[in-house]
Design an enzyme around this catalytic site. Structure first.
Site, short mmCIF file in Angstrom:
data_model
loop_
_atom_site.label_atom_id
_atom_site.label_comp_id
_atom_site.label_asym_id
_atom_site.label_seq_id
_atom_site.Cartn_x
_atom_site.Cartn_y
_atom_site.Cartn_z
CB SER A 58 -11.55 7.31 12.90
OG SER A 58 -12.68 6.88 13.64
CG HIS A 90 -13.55 6.70 8.69
ND1 HIS A 90 -13.75 6.06 7.48
CD2 HIS A 90 -13.85 5.79 9.65
CE1 HIS A 90 -14.15 4.82 7.69
NE2 HIS A 90 -14.22 4.64 9.00
CG ASP A 118 -15.49 4.42 12.54
OD1 ASP A 118 -15.48 3.71 11.53
OD2 ASP A 118 -14.46 4.93 13.03
CG MET A 147 -19.67 1.49 15.53
SD MET A 147 -18.40 1.17 16.79
CE MET A 147 -16.92 1.67 15.90
CG HIS A 169 -17.13 1.94 8.34
ND1 HIS A 169 -16.00 1.48 8.99
CD2 HIS A 169 -17.78 0.82 7.93
CE1 HIS A 169 -15.98 0.17 8.97
NE2 HIS A 169 -17.06 -0.26 8.34
CG MET A 176 -18.97 -0.83 11.21
SD MET A 176 -17.58 -0.52 12.34
CE MET A 176 -17.51 1.27 12.27
CG MET A 202 -13.43 -3.85 8.51
SD MET A 202 -13.38 -2.11 8.98
CE MET A 202 -13.12 -2.23 10.76
CG ASP A 221 -11.60 1.48 9.79
OD1 ASP A 221 -10.95 1.80 10.79
OD2 ASP A 221 -12.82 1.70 9.67
N GLY A 274 -5.92 -0.06 13.48
CA GLY A 274 -4.54 -0.27 13.89
C GLY A 274 -3.50 0.40 13.02
CB SER A 291 -5.28 6.24 19.04
OG SER A 291 -4.84 5.07 18.39
#
Length: 224
Positions: free
Chosen positions: A10, A35, A37, A39, A68, A70, A139, A175, A177, A198
């Site tokens: 990501s 990926h 994201d 938002m 993705h 959002m 998620m 997606d 953690g 991360s």
């Protein structure tokens, strides 16, 4: 679908001042998907990228550009993000009034259709749209921020979705953690695509990209 999980870094965890080179070195280190994201500060409490940024990234992504969305309302933006070069457009069930129509619009725009399911959202509607879906994104954190803790209750949802998918050519993506501890739990439950921020980028940079490759291989090895 791949037996070895696809790691989809990501870019939310990348260097915002150097996205093009980040995409390049990630792929050099073995990433097949990137990926993105998106938002809007409305559907989720953060603002990231628009279609212009996706279009700017496209020349730097040789493989799959996994976008993705959002955002809400999502329908008016589907064409713009499709034209930006997205291979997959993933939408949330809550992002529009008519999910079936939204997925049809994604397919009509020339993209593979992904469906994202938030932690508190059930899966009872999924059988009604399975024939329109190319990817389901579970998620495992609440959407809106990177670096959150994995929500373990979602493992049951992953198992249930794998049962619903059966032998259909639908990717099951996770997606949120994703670490060397949680990745094998997701794959054992039926996932084959892991979005990781991360845990891919830690210790590395454009100037020192080797840790990216090590981190991605560690995630895959943990799932073996």
């Amino acid at each position: 679908m791949s037996l070895t999980p696809i790691i989809a870094p990501s870019i939310l965890a990348a260097d915002f001042a150097d996205f093009g080179n980040e995409c390049r070195v990630l792929q050099d280190q073995g990433a097949h998907w990137i990926h993105v994201d998106v938002m809007d500060g409305h559907f989720v409490p953060n603002i990231t990228f628009g279609p212009q940024m996706c279009a700017a990234l496209r020349p730097h992504i040789k493989g799959v550009m996994d976008v993705h969305l959002m955002i809400t309302p999502v329908d008016p933006m589907i064409e713009a993000f499709a034209k930006s070069g997205a291979d997959i457009l993933t939408v949330h069930v809550e992002a529009g009034p008519h999910l079936h129509r939204t997925l049809q619009a994604v397919k009509a725009a020339g993209c593979k259709a992904g469906l994202a399911i938030n932690p508190a959202t059930g899966i009872e509607f999924v059988p009604q749209v399975l024939d329109l879906i190319d990817l389901i994104c579970v998620m495992t954190v609440n959407p809106g921020f990177g670096g959150q803790k994995f929500i373990h209750s979602q493992l049951d949802k992953i198992r249930a979705l794998r049962g619903l998918i059966g032998d259909r050519p639908i990717d099951l993506e996770i997606d949120g953690g994703v670490t060397v501890e949680t990745a094998p739990l997701c794959v054992a439950a039926g996932a084959n695509v892991l979005v990781a921020g991360s845990s891919v980028f830690k210790g590395g940079s454009v100037a020192n990209p080797a840790p990216y490759g090590v981190n991605m291989r560690d995630l895959q090895a943990a799932c073996a």
